[in-house]
Design an enzyme around this catalytic site. Sequence first.
Site, PDB file in Angstrom:
ATOM      1  N   TRP A 103     -77.045  34.661 -20.011  1.00 29.65           N
ATOM      2  CA  TRP A 103     -75.973  35.636 -20.171  1.00 29.65           C
ATOM      3  C   TRP A 103     -75.102  35.195 -21.338  1.00 29.65           C
ATOM      4  O   TRP A 103     -74.683  36.052 -21.865  1.00 29.65           O
ATOM      5  CB  TRP A 103     -75.205  35.632 -18.747  1.00 29.65           C
ATOM      6  CG  TRP A 103     -75.988  35.922 -17.705  1.00 29.65           C
ATOM      7  CD1 TRP A 103     -76.416  35.140 -16.646  1.00 29.65           C
ATOM      8  CD2 TRP A 103     -76.380  37.331 -17.527  1.00 29.65           C
ATOM      9  NE1 TRP A 103     -77.288  35.784 -15.892  1.00 29.65           N
ATOM     10  CE2 TRP A 103     -77.305  37.107 -16.302  1.00 29.65           C
ATOM     11  CE3 TRP A 103     -76.430  38.494 -17.883  1.00 29.65           C
ATOM     12  CZ2 TRP A 103     -77.991  38.387 -16.063  1.00 29.65           C
ATOM     13  CZ3 TRP A 103     -77.050  39.564 -17.665  1.00 29.65           C
ATOM     14  CH2 TRP A 103     -77.696  39.574 -16.645  1.00 29.65           C
ATOM     15  N   ASP A 173     -66.835  33.652 -19.287  1.00 26.32           N
ATOM     16  CA  ASP A 173     -67.471  34.310 -18.343  1.00 26.32           C
ATOM     17  C   ASP A 173     -67.782  33.562 -17.112  1.00 26.32           C
ATOM     18  O   ASP A 173     -68.473  32.637 -17.049  1.00 26.32           O
ATOM     19  CB  ASP A 173     -68.835  34.733 -18.907  1.00 26.32           C
ATOM     20  CG  ASP A 173     -69.694  35.662 -17.934  1.00 26.32           C
ATOM     21  OD1 ASP A 173     -69.219  35.866 -16.699  1.00 26.32           O
ATOM     22  OD2 ASP A 173     -70.900  36.093 -18.460  1.00 26.32           O
ATOM     23  N   LYS A 197     -70.818  38.466  -6.897  1.00 28.15           N
ATOM     24  CA  LYS A 197     -70.953  37.519  -6.272  1.00 28.15           C
ATOM     25  C   LYS A 197     -70.280  36.785  -5.197  1.00 28.15           C
ATOM     26  O   LYS A 197     -70.590  36.799  -4.001  1.00 28.15           O
ATOM     27  CB  LYS A 197     -71.478  36.389  -7.201  1.00 28.15           C
ATOM     28  CG  LYS A 197     -72.487  36.463  -8.221  1.00 28.15           C
ATOM     29  CD  LYS A 197     -72.223  37.077  -9.573  1.00 28.15           C
ATOM     30  CE  LYS A 197     -73.181  36.935 -10.570  1.00 28.15           C
ATOM     31  NZ  LYS A 197     -74.838  37.603 -10.219  1.00 28.15           N
TER      32      LYS A 197
END
Length: 361
Positions: A103, A173, A197
Amino acid sequence: MEKRIYNFSAGPAILPEEVLLEAQKDLYTLPGVGMSILEISHRSKTFDAIFQNAKNGIRTLLNINDNYEILFLQGGATLQFSMVPLNLMPPKNKADYIITGVWAKKALKEAKRAGTVNIAGSTEAENFVRVPKQEELKLDPDASYVHFTSNNTIYGTEWKFEPEVGNIPLVCDMSSDFFSKKVDVNKYALIYAGAQKNVGPSGVVVVIIRKDMLERSSENLHTYLNYKIHAENDSLYNTPNTFGIYIIDLVTKWLIKNGGLDGMYKRNFEKADILYKAIDESDGFYKGTVHNNCRSLMNVTFRLPNEELEKKIIDEATKAGFSGLKGHRSVGGLRASIYNAFPKQGVEALVQFMKDFKARN
Ligand code: PMP
């Protein structure tokens, strides 16, 4: 009603049962409104109350002061990979990125389109089995910001500290560990997190941005890509993900009722500890894939002696009601994602299953 199984998916992931049951009711009619949560206008009074409550819930949980705006955007964390550099890199057009997984690399790829990027640290040579130490970071004092990924969903590593970056704005992030513990928001210029999540369903991303950062957004930016415009319109420049924001409101209420983020951290630590202990005490049958001091409390990654056994355990576990344990293809093995809403007894059940599997094999 059909029985629910243990959901170890990395995201979209398990949500609190209470939240799902409440949403189930409101899906037909919201009390006193006579319409479904899916059917009401984003400009209605009913939605405005939900929207403000969701924002206030986030403010309360993370103790966020008025110096920050909270935005609900779309395009997932992936769009933030572009929005962050487009808005925050000017005027110097330089940024530092710390590379700790897939990511982070995707964020880097988009940043490179906007300006000059310095890789301030990377553990790619070690296949991301850890995050960098502070003394390994090579920061550019002239960077517009430093970007890092607090929890690496695929590899199962997390930062146990914030990188120390002096006066350079810190951008994070936080997609896969947002709301899993208290963080000091004042250390950050911008935090973003895809909701799917710990916060809600997919399709909505939470952005927390310090107000001075908004002055960097150029008028030349395309409208949707401009943080300042979203802030000026309180995230209602266009139609937001109303259902997603509604779920976020319910999740924040659930979190506050269940001990807030300190309570979550305590539970998350306990759950992860049970699983890591079972791995470490298996005489090498199960092996953690990352350095002990970087182990994620959210995504527990481990391997078995060979791929055949890994396939076998995943098949058997799926039949036994443990879903989503297959590791990401870039790591292999198994990954148990045990976000806030995942129950402790689910972890205990998995540990028992792992012990039985080991005995049988
Ligand atoms: N960052 C992290 C840490 C992630 O785990 C993910 C998704 N799993 C993303 C970014 C990408 O998020 P999205 O699919 O919402 O764009």
